[in-house]
Structures are given as structure tokens and as C-alpha cells.
Motif scaffolding. Structure first.
Motif, short mmCIF file in Angstrom:
data_model
loop_
_atom_site.label_atom_id
_atom_site.label_comp_id
_atom_site.label_asym_id
_atom_site.label_seq_id
_atom_site.Cartn_x
_atom_site.Cartn_y
_atom_site.Cartn_z
N LEU A 188 30.31 -16.46 46.29
CA LEU A 188 31.41 -16.47 45.33
C LEU A 188 32.60 -17.29 45.83
O LEU A 188 33.28 -17.96 45.04
N SER A 189 32.85 -17.25 47.12
CA SER A 189 33.95 -18.02 47.69
C SER A 189 33.69 -19.52 47.59
O SER A 189 34.54 -20.30 47.12
N SER A 190 32.49 -19.94 48.01
CA SER A 190 32.14 -21.36 47.96
C SER A 190 32.05 -21.85 46.52
O SER A 190 32.46 -22.97 46.20
N LEU A 191 31.51 -21.01 45.64
CA LEU A 191 31.41 -21.34 44.22
C LEU A 191 32.79 -21.62 43.63
O LEU A 191 33.00 -22.60 42.92
N SER A 192 33.75 -20.76 43.95
CA SER A 192 35.11 -20.92 43.42
C SER A 192 35.74 -22.22 43.89
O SER A 192 36.43 -22.91 43.12
N LEU A 193 35.50 -22.58 45.15
CA LEU A 193 36.06 -23.83 45.67
C LEU A 193 35.38 -25.05 45.06
O LEU A 193 36.03 -26.06 44.80
N ALA A 194 34.07 -24.95 44.84
CA ALA A 194 33.36 -26.07 44.19
C ALA A 194 33.91 -26.31 42.80
O ALA A 194 34.16 -27.47 42.40
N GLU A 195 34.13 -25.23 42.06
CA GLU A 195 34.65 -25.38 40.69
C GLU A 195 36.10 -25.88 40.70
O GLU A 195 36.49 -26.67 39.83
N ALA A 196 36.88 -25.44 41.69
CA ALA A 196 38.25 -25.94 41.81
C ALA A 196 38.26 -27.44 42.11
O ALA A 196 39.09 -28.20 41.57
N GLN A 197 37.34 -27.88 42.97
CA GLN A 197 37.28 -29.30 43.31
C GLN A 197 36.81 -30.14 42.12
O GLN A 197 37.20 -31.31 41.99
N GLN A 198 35.98 -29.57 41.25
CA GLN A 198 35.59 -30.29 40.04
C GLN A 198 36.83 -30.69 39.23
O GLN A 198 36.88 -31.78 38.64
N LEU A 199 37.82 -29.80 39.21
CA LEU A 199 39.06 -30.10 38.48
C LEU A 199 39.77 -31.29 39.11
O LEU A 199 40.31 -32.15 38.41
N ALA A 200 39.76 -31.34 40.45
CA ALA A 200 40.40 -32.46 41.14
C ALA A 200 39.67 -33.77 40.83
O ALA A 200 40.31 -34.82 40.68
N ILE A 201 38.36 -33.70 40.73
CA ILE A 201 37.57 -34.90 40.42
C ILE A 201 37.88 -35.39 39.01
O ILE A 201 38.09 -36.59 38.79
N LYS A 202 37.92 -34.47 38.07
CA LYS A 202 38.23 -34.87 36.70
C LYS A 202 39.63 -35.48 36.61
O LYS A 202 39.85 -36.50 35.95
N PHE A 203 40.60 -34.86 37.30
CA PHE A 203 41.97 -35.38 37.29
C PHE A 203 42.03 -36.77 37.91
O PHE A 203 42.69 -37.68 37.39
N ALA A 204 41.32 -36.97 39.03
CA ALA A 204 41.29 -38.27 39.68
C ALA A 204 40.66 -39.32 38.77
O ALA A 204 41.10 -40.48 38.73
N SER A 205 39.62 -38.92 38.03
CA SER A 205 38.97 -39.84 37.11
C SER A 205 39.90 -40.22 35.96
O SER A 205 39.99 -41.38 35.56
#
Length: 372
Positions: A188-205
Motif C-alpha cells: 500500500l505504501s509503494s502503491l501510493s507513491l507510484a500513483e503520486a508520481q504518476q501525477l508528477a509525470i502528467k504535470f511534467a508532460s
């Protein structure tokens, strides 16, 4: 290119619990003590009700109940107290077992672990609600930081359970319940960080940031999902859809990592290497075994994976044709192409147990008192 970025948050089922009447556990408590314990009973009931109604309310109710719960648990002498053991019952929010039936334990820390897990899951649910309202790039950019904070807070709560609370829970039940294991909280911890980083990727794109940086971020998300999937396969006691969700996201961000890495090479006029990078991504995507199930939003992830591979194919066809008719650069073997190293931006926000409420327990008829 922003439309290629998958932003999803996996939701778990809502755990249910039976009421606990704290004031009835202390039959000889005086009136002031009973009043204090009735307030804790009410606080717990409000938290239980909130879990089924509103993520935002569940967070607020959890913040109200946890200090009282820790006041009862952490200040409680292990052997010298006349206070009886608690009996608490919960269904599982993440496991295959006890999804509809209750598991009952007389251990205080079973209550603490379940309350903390539901509290962390409420942060994830609230993040999902906020993400669903971000319907365009402008709204997404406005809400991204708060959604990221929610997910990183959840990650910190799950880390706290894994690193601290499970160690405090001494003699655990013999029954096979996932709540007593380390792996579900690591997941659950790693999952939450992966999903948070997806947001950073979308923002960077959206902002048109450096393609090499975005590729590195994608590699990190892919690795986190792959780690989650490996944990789930080892456990084999959490819902099957969790593994499908992680596997599909790992495949999506692997494809995107190759796509952005190729874009970075193209910007450097390394046309032949860009073609090979795209070919490597296509070859890896071809090895993905797409699950047949559409449960839990998998149909949307399948569409995202199809879109990611279609983007790879389109770029490959275009760049291969251009390189073989115009630039004539050498195209290295696809297997020799290396993605940039992973880069993690999302970090867990450390969680600390709340300051326990000081509760005085006074007993009638000469039973004495214990200050908690």
C-alpha cells in the motif's frame, strides 16, 4: 502528449466493524469515567459510520478517535491493570478472507492497526475523489499538489504501521489474516507513491518538460508497480484485481518510458538510436499478457496500454521511415538500448502517532484507579 499519461488510484473495499461499548468494559467505573468512555464509544462509532459515507469525514473522524484510542492502549499497563481485554471485530479491506464476515480479536493492537489502515485508505479515497474532479489540464494543475499530499500521507501511514505498529502488536492471532503481515503495508505504501508520481509525470508532460526526465520518472513508477506486483504474487492473499492493476500499470509506464527516452534521443538528433529505443519498447510491450478481467477499472487501464503501444508504433513507423530515407544513421540492436535510471520525486510523508489523550479511570467500591 498529456493525454497519454495514465492517472489512476486503486480503491479498496470499505472495511466494516462491530460497535465497541467502552463504558461497558468497565463495569465498576465511576460516573465521570463512564462519561469519558461514552465519549470514546461515540467517537469510534462516528469513525465507523464515516468509513461508509465520506472519505473527508473519515479522515476527520479518524483524527478525533485516534488520540483516545492511543490513550487507552499506550498508557495501559500490561499486567497490573484490572481493565479487561478489548474485543474488536473487523472485516478486511484488502484481503480475500474476511471480506464479508468479521474477524474478532481481543488484542488492543488489532484495533489500532485496523483503524490506522482505514485512516490511510481514507486518504487514498479522498485523493481519488479529487482526481475525478480534475477534468481538464488546468484543474489538474490546480489540484495536483493536494492530491499528491494525500497519497504521500497515506504512504507514511502505511509505513508507520509496517515499521512501528506491527512491532507493538506482540502476540498476533494464529489465524491467517493479512492485517498482521508486513507485506500488505509495504504494498500500500509503494502503491501510493507510484500513483503520486504518476501525477508528477502528467504535470511534467503538460508543461512540456525534458523528455529524459519524464522517462526517468516513468521508470520509477514502472519499478514500483513491478515491486507491488511481486509482493502480491508472494502473498496470494489479497484481491486478484490488485495484481492485475499493478501489472497493467507497470506495462503502461514501461511503454511510456521508452517513448519519452526515444523523444529525448530524437531531440539530440540521435535518429538511429531513437528508432532502436522505440523498437525495444514495442518488443517489450508485445510480451505483456493482458488479463481477461475488467474488474476494478481494468478496462480503462487496458485502453491506456493500447494507447501507449499505439503511440510507440506510430512514432516508430515515422522515425524508421525518416531515418532509412534521410539520415541513414546506424540503428543499434534493440536489446542494447538502456533506459535512463529511475528518478523518484514522490516521498512518503512521515506519520507519527497522535499524542494520547490523558484519561483517568476511577473505580467504585475501593477498586482504586489507574491514570492513563
Amino acid at each position: 502528449m498529456a493525454t497519454e499519461i495514465s492517472t489512476t488510484i486503486l480503491l479498496c473495499q470499505t472495511a466494516r466493524t462491530k460497535p465497541i461499548m467502552f463504558e461497558k468494559l468497565f463495569a465498576r467505573a465511576d460516573d465521570a469515567t463512564r462519561t469519558a468512555l461514552q465519549a470514546i464509544t461515540k467517537s469510534r462509532a462516528e469513525f465507523a459510520d464515516a468509513l461508509a459515507s465520506s472519505a473527508a469525514y473519515a479522515i476527520t473522524a479518524g483524527e478525533a478517535y485516534l488520540p483516545s484510542l492511543y490513550g487507552l492502549v499506550e498508557k495501559l499497563p500490561d499486567k497490573e491493570t484490572p481493565i479487561p481485554n478489548i474485543s474488536c471485530s473487523w472485516t478486511s479491506a484488502i484481503g480475500k478472507a474476511y471480506t464479508s464476515s468479521f474477524f474478532t480479536s481481543n488484542q488492543w493492537h488489532f484495533e489500532v492497526v485496523n483503524v490506522l489502515m482505514c485512516y490511510g485508505l481514507a486518504y487514498r479515497e479522498r485523493a481519488s475523489e479529487m482526481l475525478a474532479l480534475a477534468m481538464d489540464d488546468s484543474m489538474f494543475a490546480e489540484r495536483k499538489s493536494e492530491i499528491t499530499r494525500m497519497l504521500c500521507t497515506a504512504s507514511g501511514i502505511f509505513e508507520f504501521i509496517k515499521e512501528t505498529e506491527l512491532h507493538r502488536w506482540g502476540q498476533k492471532p494464529n489465524a491467517v489474516i493479512v492485517e498482521k503481515l508486513v507485506e500488505p503495508y509495504a504494498f500500500l505504501s509503494s502503491l501510493s507513491l507510484a500513483e503520486a508520481q504518476q501525477l508528477a509525470i502528467k504535470f511534467a508532460s503538460i508543461k512540456g518538460m525534458d523528455a529524459s526526465l519524464i522517462s526517468s520518472l516513468c521508470v520509477d513508477v514502472r519499478d514500483k508497480y513491478s515491486y507491488c506486483d511481486s509482493l502480491l504474487k508472494q502473498l496470494n492473499s489479497l484481491h486478484d484485481r490488485f495484481s492485475d492493476y499493478c501489472m497493467m500499470n507497470a506495462a503502461i509506464f514501461d511503454a511510456l518510458a521508452y517513448k519519452y527516452a526515444a523523444s529525448a534521443l530524437l531531440a539530440q538528433k540521435e535518429y538511429g538510436r531513437s528508432v532502436s529505443m522505440l523498437r525495444a519498447g514495442l518488443d517489450r510491450s508485445a510480451q505483456v499478457s493482458v488479463p481477461w478481467s475488467n474488474a476494478g477499472g481494468l478496462d480503462a487501464l487496458k485502453a491506456d496500454f493500447k494507447a501507449a503501444t499505439a503511440a510507440l508504433q506510430k512514432a516508430y513507423d515515422s522515425e524508421f521511415r525518416t531515418n532509412t530515407t534521410l539520415y541513414y544513421q546506424e540503428m543499434p540492436p534493440p536489446l542494447s538500448m538502456q533506459l535512463p535510471p529511475a528518478r523518484a520525486l514522490a516521498k512518503a510523508i512521515p506519520f507519527e502517532a497522535p499524542q494520547p489523550h490523558s484519561i483517568q479511570i476511577a473505580f467504585q467500591e475501593g477498586w482504586g484507579c489507574s491514570v492513563m
